[in-house]
Write a protein that holds these residues in place. Structure first.
Motif, PDB file in Angstrom:
ATOM      1  N   LEU A 222       0.840  -1.186   0.000  1.00 24.97           N
ATOM      2  CA  LEU A 222       0.000   0.000   0.000  1.00 24.97           C
ATOM      3  C   LEU A 222       0.881   1.243   0.000  1.00 24.97           C
ATOM      4  CD1 LEU A 222      -2.802  -0.965   2.547  1.00 24.97           C
ATOM      5  CD2 LEU A 222      -2.751  -1.314   0.067  1.00 24.97           C
ATOM      6  N   GLU A 223       0.462   2.252  -0.772  1.00 27.79           N
ATOM      7  CA  GLU A 223       1.209   3.499  -0.871  1.00 27.79           C
ATOM      8  C   GLU A 223       0.248   4.664  -0.729  1.00 27.79           C
ATOM      9  OE1 GLU A 223       3.128   3.504  -4.621  1.00 27.79           O
ATOM     10  OE2 GLU A 223       4.507   1.852  -4.149  1.00 27.79           O
ATOM     11  N   ALA A 224       0.732   5.736  -0.147  1.00 28.66           N
ATOM     12  CA  ALA A 224      -0.080   6.940  -0.002  1.00 28.66           C
ATOM     13  C   ALA A 224      -0.236   7.629  -1.347  1.00 28.66           C
ATOM     14  CB  ALA A 224       0.553   7.889   1.001  1.00 28.66           C
ATOM     15  N   VAL A 225      -1.413   8.188  -1.575  1.00 26.90           N
ATOM     16  CA  VAL A 225      -1.635   8.945  -2.807  1.00 26.90           C
ATOM     17  C   VAL A 225      -0.808  10.225  -2.789  1.00 26.90           C
ATOM     18  CG1 VAL A 225      -3.376  10.165  -4.170  1.00 26.90           C
ATOM     19  CG2 VAL A 225      -3.932   7.955  -3.124  1.00 26.90           C
ATOM     20  N   GLU A 226      -0.748  10.887  -1.636  1.00 25.89           N
ATOM     21  CA  GLU A 226       0.036  12.110  -1.495  1.00 25.89           C
ATOM     22  C   GLU A 226       0.959  11.970  -0.292  1.00 25.89           C
ATOM     23  OE1 GLU A 226      -3.474  14.692  -1.252  1.00 25.89           O
ATOM     24  OE2 GLU A 226      -2.637  15.785  -2.948  1.00 25.89           O
ATOM     25  N   VAL A 227       2.227  12.234  -0.489  1.00 24.53           N
ATOM     26  CA  VAL A 227       3.227  12.224   0.584  1.00 24.53           C
ATOM     27  C   VAL A 227       3.957  13.559   0.535  1.00 24.53           C
ATOM     28  CG1 VAL A 227       5.224  11.063   1.582  1.00 24.53           C
ATOM     29  CG2 VAL A 227       3.509   9.727   0.343  1.00 24.53           C
ATOM     30  N   VAL A 228       3.946  14.294   1.640  1.00 23.60           N
ATOM     31  CA  VAL A 228       4.567  15.619   1.677  1.00 23.60           C
ATOM     32  C   VAL A 228       5.583  15.656   2.807  1.00 23.60           C
ATOM     33  CG1 VAL A 228       4.193  18.094   1.891  1.00 23.60           C
ATOM     34  CG2 VAL A 228       2.455  16.661   0.799  1.00 23.60           C
ATOM     35  N   GLU A 229       6.815  16.014   2.467  1.00 20.66           N
ATOM     36  CA  GLU A 229       7.827  16.301   3.476  1.00 20.66           C
ATOM     37  C   GLU A 229       7.722  17.777   3.852  1.00 20.66           C
ATOM     38  OE1 GLU A 229      11.627  15.191   1.920  1.00 20.66           O
ATOM     39  OE2 GLU A 229      11.461  13.133   2.679  1.00 20.66           O
ATOM     40  N   ILE A 230       7.531  18.043   5.124  1.00 21.36           N
ATOM     41  CA  ILE A 230       7.365  19.417   5.589  1.00 21.36           C
ATOM     42  C   ILE A 230       8.744  20.015   5.840  1.00 21.36           C
ATOM     43  CG2 ILE A 230       6.266  20.896   7.304  1.00 21.36           C
ATOM     44  CD1 ILE A 230       4.319  19.312   5.567  1.00 21.36           C
ATOM     45  N   ARG A 231       9.086  21.042   5.067  1.00 22.24           N
ATOM     46  CA  ARG A 231      10.348  21.756   5.216  1.00 22.24           C
ATOM     47  C   ARG A 231      10.068  23.237   5.459  1.00 22.24           C
ATOM     48  NH1 ARG A 231      14.760  18.807   2.915  1.00 22.24           N
ATOM     49  NH2 ARG A 231      14.069  16.915   1.847  1.00 22.24           N
TER      50      ARG A 231
ATOM     51  N   VAL B 193       3.596  14.416   6.124  1.00 20.46           N
ATOM     52  CA  VAL B 193       2.146  14.201   6.160  1.00 20.46           C
ATOM     53  C   VAL B 193       1.777  13.323   4.975  1.00 20.46           C
ATOM     54  CG1 VAL B 193      -0.140  15.271   6.140  1.00 20.46           C
ATOM     55  CG2 VAL B 193       1.768  16.449   7.250  1.00 20.46           C
ATOM     56  N   VAL B 194       0.977  12.284   5.229  1.00 15.07           N
ATOM     57  CA  VAL B 194       0.499  11.404   4.159  1.00 15.07           C
ATOM     58  C   VAL B 194      -1.021  11.457   4.123  1.00 15.07           C
ATOM     59  CG1 VAL B 194       2.484   9.863   4.269  1.00 15.07           C
ATOM     60  CG2 VAL B 194       0.502   9.371   5.681  1.00 15.07           C
ATOM     61  N   SER B 195      -1.562  11.415   2.921  1.00 20.60           N
ATOM     62  CA  SER B 195      -3.019  11.390   2.772  1.00 20.60           C
ATOM     63  C   SER B 195      -3.535   9.984   3.021  1.00 20.60           C
ATOM     64  CB  SER B 195      -3.418  11.852   1.368  1.00 20.60           C
ATOM     65  OG  SER B 195      -2.896  10.956   0.395  1.00 20.60           O
ATOM     66  N   LEU B 196      -4.768   9.876   3.556  1.00 26.02           N
ATOM     67  CA  LEU B 196      -5.324   8.572   3.909  1.00 26.02           C
ATOM     68  C   LEU B 196      -6.746   8.364   3.413  1.00 26.02           C
ATOM     69  CD1 LEU B 196      -4.057   8.089   7.578  1.00 26.02           C
ATOM     70  CD2 LEU B 196      -3.222   6.980   5.529  1.00 26.02           C
ATOM     71  N   ASP B 197      -7.394   9.381   2.859  1.00 24.56           N
ATOM     72  CA  ASP B 197      -8.766   9.187   2.405  1.00 24.56           C
ATOM     73  C   ASP B 197      -8.831   8.242   1.203  1.00 24.56           C
ATOM     74  OD1 ASP B 197      -7.401  11.016   0.897  1.00 24.56           O
ATOM     75  OD2 ASP B 197      -9.155  12.245   0.441  1.00 24.56           O
ATOM     76  N   ARG B 198      -7.781   8.218   0.392  1.00 21.65           N
ATOM     77  CA  ARG B 198      -7.600   7.223  -0.669  1.00 21.65           C
ATOM     78  C   ARG B 198      -6.192   6.671  -0.557  1.00 21.65           C
ATOM     79  NH1 ARG B 198      -8.134   9.016  -6.338  1.00 21.65           N
ATOM     80  NH2 ARG B 198      -6.735  10.666  -5.630  1.00 21.65           N
ATOM     81  N   ILE B 199      -5.998   5.453  -1.085  1.00 22.34           N
ATOM     82  CA  ILE B 199      -4.683   4.830  -0.965  1.00 22.34           C
ATOM     83  C   ILE B 199      -4.429   3.962  -2.182  1.00 22.34           C
ATOM     84  CG2 ILE B 199      -5.388   2.727   0.257  1.00 22.34           C
ATOM     85  CD1 ILE B 199      -2.948   3.358   2.164  1.00 22.34           C
ATOM     86  N   TYR B 200      -3.172   3.841  -2.549  1.00 24.52           N
ATOM     87  CA  TYR B 200      -2.763   3.015  -3.687  1.00 24.52           C
ATOM     88  C   TYR B 200      -2.361   1.620  -3.212  1.00 24.52           C
ATOM     89  CZ  TYR B 200      -2.352   7.169  -6.693  1.00 24.52           C
ATOM     90  OH  TYR B 200      -2.606   8.302  -7.419  1.00 24.52           O
ATOM     91  N   ALA B 201      -2.624   0.622  -4.054  1.00 27.61           N
ATOM     92  CA  ALA B 201      -2.078  -0.724  -3.900  1.00 27.61           C
ATOM     93  C   ALA B 201      -1.239  -1.000  -5.139  1.00 27.61           C
ATOM     94  CB  ALA B 201      -3.191  -1.756  -3.753  1.00 27.61           C
ATOM     95  N   SER B 202       0.076  -0.974  -4.974  1.00 27.99           N
ATOM     96  CA  SER B 202       0.993  -1.158  -6.100  1.00 27.99           C
ATOM     97  C   SER B 202       1.497  -2.597  -6.126  1.00 27.99           C
ATOM     98  CB  SER B 202       2.172  -0.198  -5.991  1.00 27.99           C
ATOM     99  OG  SER B 202       1.729   1.143  -6.068  1.00 27.99           O
ATOM    100  N   PHE B 203       1.583  -3.184  -7.321  1.00 23.83           N
ATOM    101  CA  PHE B 203       2.012  -4.572  -7.464  1.00 23.83           C
ATOM    102  C   PHE B 203       2.569  -4.773  -8.864  1.00 23.83           C
ATOM    103  CE2 PHE B 203      -2.349  -4.169  -8.745  1.00 23.83           C
ATOM    104  CZ  PHE B 203      -2.491  -4.984  -9.861  1.00 23.83           C
ATOM    105  N   ASP B 204       3.256  -5.895  -9.051  1.00 26.47           N
ATOM    106  CA  ASP B 204       3.789  -6.280 -10.354  1.00 26.47           C
ATOM    107  C   ASP B 204       2.924  -7.392 -10.923  1.00 26.47           C
ATOM    108  OD1 ASP B 204       5.864  -4.480 -10.260  1.00 26.47           O
ATOM    109  OD2 ASP B 204       7.261  -5.879  -9.332  1.00 26.47           O
ATOM    110  N   GLY B 205       2.213  -7.105 -12.013  1.00 30.15           N
ATOM    111  CA  GLY B 205       1.380  -8.101 -12.669  1.00 30.15           C
ATOM    112  C   GLY B 205       2.172  -8.901 -13.687  1.00 30.15           C
TER     113      GLY B 205
END
Length: 397
Positions: A69-78, A213-225
């Motif tokens: 599972l991967e976050a749709v949005e990942v933000v590093e706060i600087r 900060v990572v978004s959680l309202d939607r999420i990715y499932a990444s895989f190799d088909g």
């Protein structure tokens, strides 16, 4: 006389020997017949097995893969400005809204710079306004021929220069106000914040990472088909693939998703292609980084040969089943298998509908040997129960 008596004695001896030989032959023949009868009685009957008819039914094929599972949005706060951190306004691991205040950097130097830039901008605006008034007076004097054209041109140029200086001073004021605003570090998205990587009192600059900060309202499932999945669902843009996801502590695939991304090429070394599904996460139960079991299907049911998975045997790298022929003898049959769908194994080649295969007692069958088939439905639970019954029967024997 003695010769006659001797001849008669010899004949009697010969007759006795022949009689004895005949009796021995009879005894030996009787023993042979008895042995043959005992051998026939000792021959074991054909072993009992469970057999079922191969069926064909509409199946929507699915394939399972491992992914993350991967976050749709990942933000590093600087920080955008340098300074000392004077306050941390969040709890580690908390959910935050867009615009929520996370850190405060000492604003006093930036407030002073904003005030200075504001004053400079005001002074530049006053000079530009005075030049504008002088230009207006010069226009009236030029109409009355009271001043030369050159003097008017000089005043017009001075006005333009002071207007430009006023705009530059105003821009510097805006930059100073932005820097002052940047002392309040806020969340750029809705999501879940990590811990504070740099704590209160530390000096930071733009290279420092304060938190993420990572978004959680939607999420990715990444895989190799694999290639077959790509040809079945990835290359068919007219069909919407059905994607379901399950976690390691869940039965089945309770989370429904949508295939959102298929890469533009396959990896020639592995024969795989990167794919990604997007899932709704209203309860925030799915977190980035979790291992995921991904099931991908075309959503279109097509006729397929299906059998019980217990009927499949392995011969080194090949899969096979045992077919019961019309003469009651077992036949070794290599098969090509597909995925398991609803507890039944899809067979891509090697079998036809209506053929009879062994689903229980496979370990007691030899290719070419006769068997005693007991017909059962091609059902996973029933075949498993029947296989256990036959194994118990064989153990008792």
């Amino acid at each position: 006389m003695n010769k006659q008596l001797h001849r008669m004695g010899s004949l009697k001896t010969l007759a006795g020997l022949l009689a004895a030989a005949g009796l021995a032959g009879t005894v030996l023949a009787g023993c042979a017949d008895a042995n043959s009868q005992d051998g026939a009685a000792a021959a074991p009957p054909p072993p009992p097995v469970s057999a079922a008819l191969v069926i064909e039914k509409p199946v929507a094929e699915t394939q399972e893969f491992s992914g993350r599972l991967e976050a749709v949005e990942v933000v590093e706060i600087r920080p955008r400005v340098s300074g000392y951190i004077t306050a941390v306004h969040f709890r580690p691991g908390a959910d935050v809204k867009k615009g929520a205040l996370l850190f405060t950097i000492d604003p006093r130097p930036y407030q002073a710079e904003a005030d200075r830039a504001g004053a400079a901008a005001g002074a530049a605006r006053a000079r530009a306004d005075l030049a504008r008034l002088e230009l207006q007076r010069a226009e009236r004097l030029l109409e009355d021929k009271a001043i030369a054209q050159r003097e008017f041109d000089e005043k017009a140029a001075a006005h333009k220069e002071l207007e430009a200086s006023a705009r530059a001073a105003q821009a510097q004021h805006e930059a100073a106000r932005l820097n002052l605003a940047y002392t309040r570090v806020t969340a750029p998205i809705d999501g879940r914040v990590s811990k504070a990587e740099i704590t209160l009192g530390n000096l930071v600059d733009a290279s420092a990472v304060l938190t993420s900060v990572v978004s959680l309202d939607r999420i990715y499932a990444s895989f190799d088909g694999d290639e077959q999945t790509y040809l079945r669902v990835g290359a068919r843009r007219d069909r919407e693939a059905v994607v379901k996801v399950g976690l390691v502590n869940e039965e089945g695939f309770p989370h429904a998703g949508k295939l959102e991304f298929v890469d533009n090429q396959l990896d020639a070394r592995t024969g795989s292609v990167r794919m990604r599904a997007v899932l709704a996460n209203p309860e925030r139960a799915l977190a980035p980084g979790l291992f995921a079991r991904v099931q991908v299907g075309s959503g279109v049911a097509e006729p397929r040969i299906v059998i019980n998975d217990r009927a499949v045997g392995t011969d080194q790298s090949r899969k096979f089943v045992v077919v019961v022929g019309s003469d009651g003898k077992a036949e070794y049959r290599p098969v090509q298998l597909g995925p398991v769908v609803d507890g039944m194994r899809v067979v891509r080649s090697g079998l036809k509908a209506g053929e009879k295969i062994v689903v229980g007692g496979l370990q007691r069958v030899r290719p070419g040997a006769p068997v005693t088939p007991q017909i059962v439905p091609m059902d996973a639970a029933l075949a498993a129960r029947d296989g256990a019954t036959l194994a118990l029967h064989a153990a008792k024997e």
